[in-house]
Write an enzyme that holds these catalytic residues in place. Structure first.
Site, PDB file in Angstrom:
ATOM      1  N   TYR A  53       0.832  -1.210   0.000  1.00  0.00           N
ATOM      2  CA  TYR A  53       0.000   0.000   0.000  1.00  0.00           C
ATOM      3  C   TYR A  53       0.870   1.265   0.000  1.00  0.00           C
ATOM      4  CZ  TYR A  53      -3.577  -3.302   1.847  1.00  0.00           C
ATOM      5  OH  TYR A  53      -4.414  -4.370   2.077  1.00  0.00           O
ATOM      6  N   ASN A 149      -4.899 -14.725   3.906  1.00  0.00           N
ATOM      7  CA  ASN A 149      -5.268 -15.521   2.731  1.00  0.00           C
ATOM      8  C   ASN A 149      -4.694 -16.936   2.766  1.00  0.00           C
ATOM      9  OD1 ASN A 149      -6.665 -13.264   1.395  1.00  0.00           O
ATOM     10  ND2 ASN A 149      -4.615 -12.369   1.340  1.00  0.00           N
TER      11      ASN A 149
HETATM   12  N1  LIG Z   1      -5.273  -9.149   3.078  1.00  0.00           N
HETATM   13  C1  LIG Z   1      -5.672  -8.856   1.867  1.00  0.00           C
HETATM   14  O1  LIG Z   1      -5.302  -9.523   0.896  1.00  0.00           O
HETATM   15  C2  LIG Z   1      -6.582  -7.671   1.659  1.00  0.00           C
HETATM   16  C3  LIG Z   1      -7.176  -7.476   0.403  1.00  0.00           C
HETATM   17  C4  LIG Z   1      -8.031  -6.397   0.238  1.00  0.00           C
HETATM   18  C5  LIG Z   1      -8.277  -5.535   1.291  1.00  0.00           C
HETATM   19  N2  LIG Z   1      -7.648  -5.722   2.502  1.00  0.00           N
HETATM   20  C6  LIG Z   1      -7.871  -4.791   3.638  1.00  0.00           C
HETATM   21  O2  LIG Z   1      -9.257  -4.674   3.877  1.00  0.00           O
HETATM   22  C7  LIG Z   1      -9.639  -3.295   3.869  1.00  0.00           C
HETATM   23  C8  LIG Z   1     -11.083  -3.127   3.462  1.00  0.00           C
HETATM   24  O3  LIG Z   1     -11.360  -3.741   2.231  1.00  0.00           O
HETATM   25  P1  LIG Z   1     -11.895  -2.970   0.942  1.00  0.00           P
HETATM   26  O4  LIG Z   1     -11.414  -1.590   0.954  1.00  0.00           O
HETATM   27  O5  LIG Z   1     -11.563  -3.847  -0.227  1.00  0.00           O
HETATM   28  O6  LIG Z   1     -13.473  -3.054   1.046  1.00  0.00           O
HETATM   29  P2  LIG Z   1     -14.639  -2.662   2.082  1.00  0.00           P
HETATM   30  O7  LIG Z   1     -14.086  -2.132   3.357  1.00  0.00           O
HETATM   31  O8  LIG Z   1     -15.543  -3.842   2.116  1.00  0.00           O
HETATM   32  O9  LIG Z   1     -15.413  -1.494   1.284  1.00  0.00           O
HETATM   33  C9  LIG Z   1     -14.880  -0.215   1.104  1.00  0.00           C
HETATM   34  C10 LIG Z   1     -15.900   0.576   0.277  1.00  0.00           C
HETATM   35  O10 LIG Z   1     -17.116   0.710   1.018  1.00  0.00           O
HETATM   36  C11 LIG Z   1     -17.431   2.098   1.188  1.00  0.00           C
HETATM   37  N3  LIG Z   1     -17.975   2.276   2.542  1.00  0.00           N
HETATM   38  C12 LIG Z   1     -17.305   2.144   3.721  1.00  0.00           C
HETATM   39  N4  LIG Z   1     -18.130   2.361   4.759  1.00  0.00           N
HETATM   40  C13 LIG Z   1     -19.348   2.656   4.236  1.00  0.00           C
HETATM   41  C14 LIG Z   1     -20.598   2.996   4.795  1.00  0.00           C
HETATM   42  N5  LIG Z   1     -20.757   3.072   6.123  1.00  0.00           N
HETATM   43  N6  LIG Z   1     -21.641   3.247   3.963  1.00  0.00           N
HETATM   44  C15 LIG Z   1     -21.476   3.172   2.609  1.00  0.00           C
HETATM   45  N7  LIG Z   1     -20.314   2.855   2.002  1.00  0.00           N
HETATM   46  C16 LIG Z   1     -19.255   2.594   2.815  1.00  0.00           C
HETATM   47  C17 LIG Z   1     -16.132   2.845   1.019  1.00  0.00           C
HETATM   48  O11 LIG Z   1     -16.411   4.153   0.551  1.00  0.00           O
HETATM   49  P3  LIG Z   1     -15.610   5.480   1.033  1.00  0.00           P
HETATM   50  O12 LIG Z   1     -14.150   5.120   1.092  1.00  0.00           O
HETATM   51  O13 LIG Z   1     -15.965   6.473  -0.013  1.00  0.00           O
HETATM   52  O14 LIG Z   1     -16.130   5.899   2.387  1.00  0.00           O
HETATM   53  C18 LIG Z   1     -15.433   1.991  -0.032  1.00  0.00           C
HETATM   54  O15 LIG Z   1     -15.908   2.295  -1.323  1.00  0.00           O
HETATM   55  C19 LIG Z   1      -8.614  -2.653   2.922  1.00  0.00           C
HETATM   56  O16 LIG Z   1      -8.520  -1.264   3.058  1.00  0.00           O
HETATM   57  C20 LIG Z   1      -7.355  -3.383   3.340  1.00  0.00           C
HETATM   58  O17 LIG Z   1      -6.809  -2.790   4.516  1.00  0.00           O
HETATM   59  C21 LIG Z   1      -6.818  -6.789   2.695  1.00  0.00           C
END
Ligand SMILES: NC(=O)c1ccc[n+]([C@@H]2O[C@H](COP(=O)([O-])OP(=O)(O)OC[C@H]3O[C@@H](n4cnc5c(N)ncnc54)[C@H](OP(=O)(O)O)[C@@H]3O)[C@@H](O)[C@H]2O)c1
Length: 284
Positions: A53, A149
């Site tokens: 990141y 994972n």
């Molecule tokens: N270990 C791995 O391989 C791996 C892979 C992927 C992700 N991750 C981690 O997991 C974290 C989260 O995953 P993600 O970013 O893929 O998906 P997520 O948290 O499921 O979804 C994020 C999306 O949802 C929106 N959102 C958040 N809260 C909301 C709410 N209360 N109401 C409406 N929309 C909302 C955000 O919009 P806004 O930003 O506009 O608020 C963004 O577009 C990542 O940041 C990362 O740290 C880890």
């Protein structure tokens, strides 16, 4: 107790706040620091980053200049898939430690298991990386170590050689992609599971079942999905930059889902919310 102070105890006694703030895809620009400062002011204390990141230095800076004691925070990082040997993984941990400048990092995970080719080779690569993380913990650079994972068939050979067992496994989990057999297996092994993309990257927020449950409790759809994570003994890692979203995602303890609602969410069919990233087939 306020939401941000709800913690789980990892197998080695380290306390981890249940709700983690994900930093993937937050643009690494002049607004990054103010976004993290806002999150801290709202009450987030658990922050998830990764080598890939490229924001660990800024995250460390935000914490150092937050005005809150370092011990209040739980900072976690993941070592990327290009580090598949003891040496490269150990160097990556040291580099992260130097970049964050926050003292011991609370959690470092292996971002993806090596899985390609001859099992003897990928198992040996995972063992080498794991040994590096173990040494980093034994030297005090890290307070806990984990994986991301990893499925049971990746963990079994790792556990057979491990001096320190993984404290955490970070998996993609949300309704429609529950991975319950892996979750239950990890919980039996004393491995805490974190749920990444707990909102299905936003794709589940318009699901009719989620919307109906949200209406019934007068909460936002995201709160339903995050509460489901908690009911399922998971620690959600959620990303939000919108202020309203950031606030909502911390308010999860003023309502409870019924058994019927949890079961309805458990049974959601697979959808576009799933990233399609399977550890045995990804190409990195
Ligand atoms: N270990 C791995 O391989 C791996 C892979 C992927 C992700 N991750 C981690 O997991 C974290 C989260 O995953 P993600 O970013 O893929 O998906 P997520 O948290 O499921 O979804 C994020 C999306 O949802 C929106 N959102 C958040 N809260 C909301 C709410 N209360 N109401 C409406 N929309 C909302 C955000 O919009 P806004 O930003 O506009 O608020 C963004 O577009 C990542 O940041 C990362 O740290 C880890």
């Amino acid at each position: 107790m306020s939401t941000q102070q709800e913690c789980v105890e990892l197998a080695n006694g380290v306390q981890m706040p249940v709700i983690g703030y994900g930093t993937w895809q937050i643009p690494v620009n002049e607004r990054f620091l103010s976004t993290i400062h806002t999150a801290i002011q709202l009450g987030y204390r658990h922050f998830d980053t990764a080598q890939i990141y490229q924001n660990a230095d800024l995250l460390g800076e935000a914490v150092r200049f937050s005005g809150f004691p370092r011990k209040d925070f739980f900072l976690s990082c993941k070592i990327w898939a290009t580090c598949r040997s003891y040496e490269t993984a150990y160097e990556a941990v040291c580099e992260t430690y130097d970049r964050m400048k926050v003292g011991a990092i609370d959690l470092i995970c292996v971002h993806w298991p090596a899985t390609q080719g001859d099992p003897m080779l990928w198992q040996s690569a995972n063992a080498g990386v794991w040994r590096a993380l173990e040494d980093a913990q034994l030297e005090g650079k890290v307070r806990a170590i984990g994986v991301a994972n990893f499925l049971p068939h990746h963990l079994v050979p790792l556990l057979a050689r491990a001096r320190i067992r993984p404290a955490v496994n970070q998996l993609e989990i949300h309704p429609g992609h529950t991975q319950f057999s892996t979750v239950n297996w990890c919980l039996k092994q004393g491995i805490q599971v974190q749920a990444w993309s707990p909102l299905g990257r936003g794709a589940l927020l318009t699901n009719p079942t989620v919307l109906a449950i949200a209406r019934a409790h007068n909460v936002a759809p995201a709160q339903v999905l995050l509460r489901w994570s908690i009911e399922r003994q998971l620690c959600p890692i959620v990303k939000a930059v919108d202020l309203i979203h950031m606030r909502e995602n911390l308010r999860l303890y003023h309502f409870e889902l019924s058994d019927e609602e949890i079961s309805a969410l458990d049974k959601l069919p697979p959808s576009t919310a799933y990233s399609g990233l399977h550890p045995d087939t990804v190409t990195f």
